[in-house]
Every structure is written in structure tokens, then in C-alpha cells.
Design an enzyme around this catalytic site. Structure first.
Site, short mmCIF file in Angstrom:
data_model
loop_
_atom_site.label_atom_id
_atom_site.label_comp_id
_atom_site.label_asym_id
_atom_site.label_seq_id
_atom_site.Cartn_x
_atom_site.Cartn_y
_atom_site.Cartn_z
N LYS A 61 0.84 -1.22 0.00
CA LYS A 61 0.00 0.00 0.00
C LYS A 61 0.87 1.26 0.00
O LYS A 61 0.62 2.19 -0.77
CB LYS A 61 -0.90 0.00 1.24
CG LYS A 61 -1.60 1.31 1.46
CD LYS A 61 -2.31 1.40 2.80
CE LYS A 61 -1.44 1.60 4.00
NZ LYS A 61 -1.27 2.96 4.51
N ASN A 62 1.89 1.29 0.86
CA ASN A 62 2.65 2.53 1.01
C ASN A 62 3.63 2.77 -0.13
O ASN A 62 4.27 3.82 -0.19
CB ASN A 62 3.36 2.56 2.37
CG ASN A 62 2.35 2.78 3.49
OD1 ASN A 62 1.20 3.12 3.24
ND2 ASN A 62 2.78 2.56 4.73
N ARG B 279 -8.41 -0.45 4.79
CA ARG B 279 -7.59 0.58 4.16
C ARG B 279 -6.30 -0.01 3.62
O ARG B 279 -5.75 0.51 2.65
CB ARG B 279 -7.23 1.65 5.19
CG ARG B 279 -8.38 2.51 5.59
CD ARG B 279 -7.93 3.61 6.48
NE ARG B 279 -6.84 4.33 5.82
CZ ARG B 279 -6.12 5.28 6.38
NH1 ARG B 279 -6.37 5.62 7.62
NH2 ARG B 279 -5.17 5.89 5.72
N CYS C 239 -4.24 12.63 13.73
CA CYS C 239 -5.01 11.41 13.50
C CYS C 239 -4.85 10.51 14.70
O CYS C 239 -4.26 10.91 15.70
CB CYS C 239 -4.60 10.72 12.21
SG CYS C 239 -3.01 9.92 12.35
N ASP D 212 5.07 0.45 12.01
CA ASP D 212 3.87 -0.21 11.46
C ASP D 212 3.75 -1.67 11.89
O ASP D 212 2.77 -2.33 11.56
CB ASP D 212 3.87 -0.11 9.93
CG ASP D 212 3.58 1.30 9.45
OD1 ASP D 212 3.11 2.12 10.26
OD2 ASP D 212 3.83 1.59 8.27
N ARG E 32 1.22 14.40 13.49
CA ARG E 32 1.59 14.21 12.08
C ARG E 32 1.63 15.51 11.26
O ARG E 32 0.87 15.69 10.31
CB ARG E 32 0.69 13.16 11.43
CG ARG E 32 0.69 11.87 12.23
CD ARG E 32 -0.03 10.76 11.56
NE ARG E 32 0.71 10.24 10.42
CZ ARG E 32 0.27 9.25 9.63
NH1 ARG E 32 -0.92 8.73 9.87
NH2 ARG E 32 0.99 8.81 8.64
N1 EPU Z 1 7.13 14.54 10.76
C1 EPU Z 1 7.37 15.85 11.06
N2 EPU Z 1 7.23 16.78 10.05
C2 EPU Z 1 6.87 16.42 8.79
C3 EPU Z 1 6.62 15.07 8.49
C4 EPU Z 1 6.77 14.14 9.52
O1 EPU Z 1 7.70 16.21 12.19
O2 EPU Z 1 6.78 17.31 7.93
C5 EPU Z 1 7.27 13.52 11.83
C6 EPU Z 1 5.96 12.81 12.16
O3 EPU Z 1 5.17 13.54 13.06
C7 EPU Z 1 6.45 11.51 12.73
C8 EPU Z 1 7.73 11.25 11.93
O4 EPU Z 1 8.09 12.49 11.36
O5 EPU Z 1 6.77 11.68 14.08
C9 EPU Z 1 7.62 10.22 10.85
O6 EPU Z 1 6.48 10.48 10.05
P1 EPU Z 1 6.47 10.21 8.47
O7 EPU Z 1 6.35 11.52 7.78
O8 EPU Z 1 7.60 9.33 8.10
O9 EPU Z 1 5.11 9.42 8.30
P2 EPU Z 1 4.23 9.44 6.99
O10 EPU Z 1 5.10 9.65 5.83
O11 EPU Z 1 3.08 10.33 7.20
C10 EPU Z 1 4.46 6.89 6.41
C11 EPU Z 1 3.51 5.74 6.23
C12 EPU Z 1 2.98 5.32 7.59
C13 EPU Z 1 4.16 4.93 8.48
C14 EPU Z 1 5.16 6.10 8.56
C15 EPU Z 1 6.42 5.77 9.34
C16 EPU Z 1 2.63 6.12 4.02
C17 EPU Z 1 1.48 6.47 3.17
N3 EPU Z 1 2.43 6.15 5.35
O12 EPU Z 1 3.69 7.94 6.99
O13 EPU Z 1 2.14 4.19 7.39
O14 EPU Z 1 3.72 4.62 9.78
O15 EPU Z 1 5.55 6.51 7.24
O16 EPU Z 1 7.06 4.68 8.77
O17 EPU Z 1 3.68 5.78 3.52
C18 EPU Z 1 0.41 2.70 7.88
O18 EPU Z 1 0.62 2.16 6.78
O19 EPU Z 1 -0.35 2.20 8.75
C19 EPU Z 1 1.05 3.97 8.18
C20 EPU Z 1 0.61 4.79 9.14
#
Ligand code: EPU
Length: 417
Positions: free
Chosen positions: A22-23, A397, A117, A305, A122
Site C-alpha cells: 500500500k505505502n 484501508r 489522527c 507499522d 503528524r
Molecule cells: N514529521 C514531522 N514533520 C513532517 C513530516 C513528519 O515532524 O513534515 C514527523 C511525524 O510527526 C512523525 C515522523 O516524522 O513523528 C515520521 O512520520 P512520516 O512523515 O515518516 O510518516 P508518513 O510519511 O506520514 C508513512 C507511512 C505510515 C508509516 C510512517 C512511518 C505512508 C502512506 N504512510 O507515513 O504508514 O507509519 O511513514 O514509517 O507511507 C500505515 O501504513 O499504517 C502507516 C501509518
């Protein structure tokens, strides 16, 4: 609303095939916005987030044909809207992935700001900081990020936190920027490399994906291509825990075990017997499950995850295990539901202390997010009696037909509509 009913106590046996990730699918679909040609994708998981992304692209004017066999033809030749509306973003935060491609190719984008969320605040400050360094102006107006530029240029971008979708958004934007962009402290997740592979297939110049420093040399134009999405390492890991927790014997096929090294190593430390092949692995559960601490970190370490699923396993451990969550500040919602099933878990900030050895009993439980739902299914597979899991739309999802795959391994599980 659908519910899942599980009667626990059956060791799982047999072989399961893993679906596409998915990701990796979501950014790949968003990347189709970078060209007017057709992007043909294969091995997409036919799950709700993929359908939501298809709807988002359709809404923008992309011709988006998605089939249940996991193929899609996406053609963004006549994009008429450069917006991701609140109604879609609130159901799927990953909608933010259209920001980078839109600003890169069309020089403008309007994307609803995702709120917090079930797993944490996030923020997307790093996505915006990176785009601003590349010459975009980003304002938050009426709950939307409004981004525009006269043309993106290359930049050195250091992200102080590792962010997966942030890295993906900036990498996509940089493919059409003028000059070279360097993304430092970038995410190394296999899904980032899969996106880089797709973008290279589209004519982008990218090096260093899979390491902390990614270099992108902007191209004038990208073109269409065919790309196969990598297998879902988190789905594979979830079945690995299912084998261990039920003391079963499961071969997990069509996956890339090397991308699961941290998870499979952790599982073998808990006593499970793990055998790795090139594109499959086998997990045999042992009667005694050893309690082992774990801490989540970005790839290649143990993934956030898989934290909830691992917690389910530790409820059956022979001692105490400390689970430390360093990525998301609020990702222990499943613990309260496991406690209702008889687990002994104490949460203190970002740590959970799980005392094993308590038999779980079936209960009515609520899923709060995708991986929490999966962990409740796993807990239910060892619980005595019947468990009803509510709000399974979270599960839908990201897991393709999970109840059918588990039933084929012998689980007593059904979806009740
Ligand atoms: N963060 C910031 N600023 C930003 C972006 C992120 O501070 O601008 C922080 C977040 O708050 C968090 C950390 O960085 O503490 C990591 O967040 P990340 O941005 O890596 O998460 P994401 O990209 O929103 C993806 C996956 C998630 C997975 C995370 C971590 C996708 C679509 N989603 O989310 O997947 O948990 O990386 O590996 O790729 C899931 O599949 O259940 C899921 C939540």
C-alpha cells in the site's frame, strides 16, 4: 458497518501470498501526475486507500482505470483541478502525496492540510520547508496548503526528522525542478526506493535512494512507463506474527524477506523458528514465546507499522517486554483494547510494558487505526472464545482480504456485514 468475528485457539498452517505494498502504491499513483503519458502500474493492492487515491486522481481529471487484478492505467493528460479536497484528505492523509507532483509539473497546488489522527499530530512542516527551499511559496489558507511557484529550482534540503512521505513528495517535485536537489537525512524505506525506481523509469535522474542522501537532477519532462509495485513488507510481517502467536507453521510467499530483516530477527529472538528464502520465508511458532524488548525506528530498524502486532505477540510472552515507540507519540490505542481481552499492559508515555503469560479472552473491541486493527485480529487468534472487531474499515484501508487469507490458513474468522 462490517465487523470481524474470530474464534481463537487454532494454530495457522499453510502458505499465504503477499499483496503489493500500500505505502508504495500510493506515491506511485501520485507520481502519474508528473507526466501526460500513461503510467501503467502492476501489483497494486486493491485496498481502500488505493481506491481513495484513484478517486482523488479522477477528481483532478486524470484518466484512472484501476482493476481488481491490481493493474492501473493512469493518464494525467488533461488535469483540470490542482486540488486535494478536505473530504478526501480527512479519510486518507497520504493524499498529501499529490502536493509534490502538482507543484513540480503545474507550478500550483491546493491541498487540504491533514489534521492530527489516531496515531499522533503528524505535521507536514518538512514537506513545506523543502518545497519553499526549491522556490515554492506555501501558505495555509482556510485549512488548505496553497502552493505556487514561478518554477522550482534545485536545493540542498536537510530534514531534521526522517519522513517517508516528506522524502517522497520532495523527490517527486525535484524530478522536474531546474538543477540538482539533495535530500539529506532522507527516508531509506523500501517504498521510497520503489518510487525512485518508478521515477527513473519515467526518465528522472535519481541517485542514492535507499541511503540517507538522495540526489535528483531535474529533467525537462517525464514520460510514461510500466512499473510493478513491491510486495507489502508490513502485511508479510503481520502474517509472520500470526504464525508465531498461534504456534503455527506458515510460509509467507511473494515477499522480499530482506526488507523484513529487523522484524524476522526480532521474531527469532522470541523463539520462533524463521527460515528465509529469496522471495519467501517460513515462520514456525514455538510453545514458549520469549519476551523481548523492542524500539521502533526508521528503516532498516523495527518499523512502527509492526509495533501493534508485536505487542499482541508479547501478551503471550514468558516475562515482561518494554515496547518503545519513537516515531508516533500516540500509537498505543490498541493496548486499551488488548487490556479488555485480559492483557497486562501499562503505558507510560512512549513506552508500554507488556507482562506476558496472561491468557486472552474474546471480547468486543474497537479498531482505532489500520495497524491497531491488525493487532486486534492477531490477539483474537489466540484468545479463548469469540472476539468481535468493530470499525474494520480501518483494516480494509491496507489489508487485502485479510480474513480470507487467514481463513485459508485455518483460522476461524469471518466478516459479518
Ligand atoms: N514529521 C514531522 N514533520 C513532517 C513530516 C513528519 O515532524 O513534515 C514527523 C511525524 O510527526 C512523525 C515522523 O516524522 O513523528 C515520521 O512520520 P512520516 O512523515 O515518516 O510518516 P508518513 O510519511 O506520514 C508513512 C507511512 C505510515 C508509516 C510512517 C512511518 C505512508 C502512506 N504512510 O507515513 O504508514 O507509519 O511513514 O514509517 O507511507 C500505515 O501504513 O499504517 C502507516 C501509518
Amino acid at each position: 458497518m462490517d465487523k470481524i468475528r474470530v474464534v481463537g485457539g487454532i494454530p495457522l498452517n499453510g502458505r499465504v501470498e503477499i499483496s503489493g505494498a500500500k505505502n508504495a502504491a500510493l506515491p506511485a499513483m501520485a507520481a502519474s501526475l508528473l507526466t501526460e503519458d500513461t503510467v501503467h502500474l502492476e501489483n497494486l493492492p486493491y485496498v481502500r486507500d488505493v481506491l481513495t487515491t484513484r478517486n482523488l486522481l479522477l477528481d483532478m481529471g486524470v484518466e484512472a482505470e484501476l482493476k481488481e487484478d491490481g493493474t492501473a492505467d493512469l493518464k494525467a493528460a488533461e488535469v483540470r483541478s490542482f486540488q486535494a479536497p478536505y473530504e478526501l484528505v480527512k479519510t486518507m492523509r497520504a493524499s498529501i502525496l499529490v502536493l509534490g507532483p502538482l507543484i513540480g509539473r503545474f507550478r500550483k497546488a491546493r491541498v487540504s492540510l491533514p489534521g492530527g489522527c489516531a496515531i499522533g499530530a503528524r505535521p507536514i512542516n518538512l514537506h513545506l520547508m523543502g518545497l519553499e527551499r526549491m522556490g515554492a511559496k506555501c501558505d495555509v489558507v482556510h485549512g488548505y496548503v496553497e502552493a505556487s511557484t514561478q518554477g522550482l529550482h534545485g536545493a540542498y534540503i536537510m530534514m531534521d526528522t526522517v519522513t517517508v512521505t516528506g522524502t517522497e513528495n520532495l523527490m517527486m517535485a525535484a524530478t522536474l525542478a531546474e538543477g540538482q536537489t539533495v535530500l539529506d537525512n532522507a527516508a531509506c524505506e523500501p517504498e521510497v526506493s520503489d518510487l525512485a525506481d518508478l521515477l527513473r523509469g519515467m526518465g528522472a535522474h535519481i541517485e542514492g535512494d535507499g541511503t540517507r542522501t538522495i540526489r535528483i537532477r531535474g529533467a525537462k519532462k517525464l514520460h510514461g512507463c510500466r512499473h510493478r509495485i513491491i510486495p507489502d513488507r508490513i502485511e508479510a510481517g503481520t502474517f509472520a506474527v500470526a504464525a508465531a502467536i498461534t504456534r503455527g507453521d506458515v510460509e509467507v510467499g511473494n515477499c522480499q524477506p530482506r526488507q523484513l530483516t529487523a522484524v524476522l530477527t526480532q521474531l527469532s529472538q522470541t523463539g520462533a523458528e524463521v527460515v528465509m528464502g529469496s522471495n519467501f520465508f517460513r515462520v514456525r511458532g514455538r510453545d514458549s514465546i520469549v519476551s523481548k524488548n523492542v524500539t521502533t525506528y526508521p528503516y532498516p530498524a523495527f518499523p512502527t507499522d509492526m509495533q501493534a502486532q508485536y505487542m499482541a505477540l508479547m501478551t503471550q510472552g514468558n516475562g515482561s517486554a518494554v515496547i518503545t515507540e519513537t516515531i508516533f507519540e500516540n500509537r498505543f490505542m490498541h493496548a486499551q483494547e488488548m487490556i479488555r481481552m485480559g492483557a497486562d499492559i501499562v503505558i507510560d508515555g512512549r513506552q508500554a510494558v507488556v507482562r506476558g503469560g496472561r491468557p486472552l479472552t474474546g471480547a468486543r473491541v474497537l479498531a482505532s487505526d489500520l495497524r491497531a486493527s491488525a493487532s486486534l485480529v492477531l490477539a483474537a487468534l489466540v484468545a479463548k472464545g469469540e472476539t468481535w472487531i468493530d470499525r474494520v474499515y480501518h483494516l480494509d484501508r491496507g489489508y487485502y482480504h485479510i480474513e480470507e487469507k487467514l481463513a485459508a490458513l485455518g483460522a476461524n474468522i469471518e466478516r459479518v456485514r
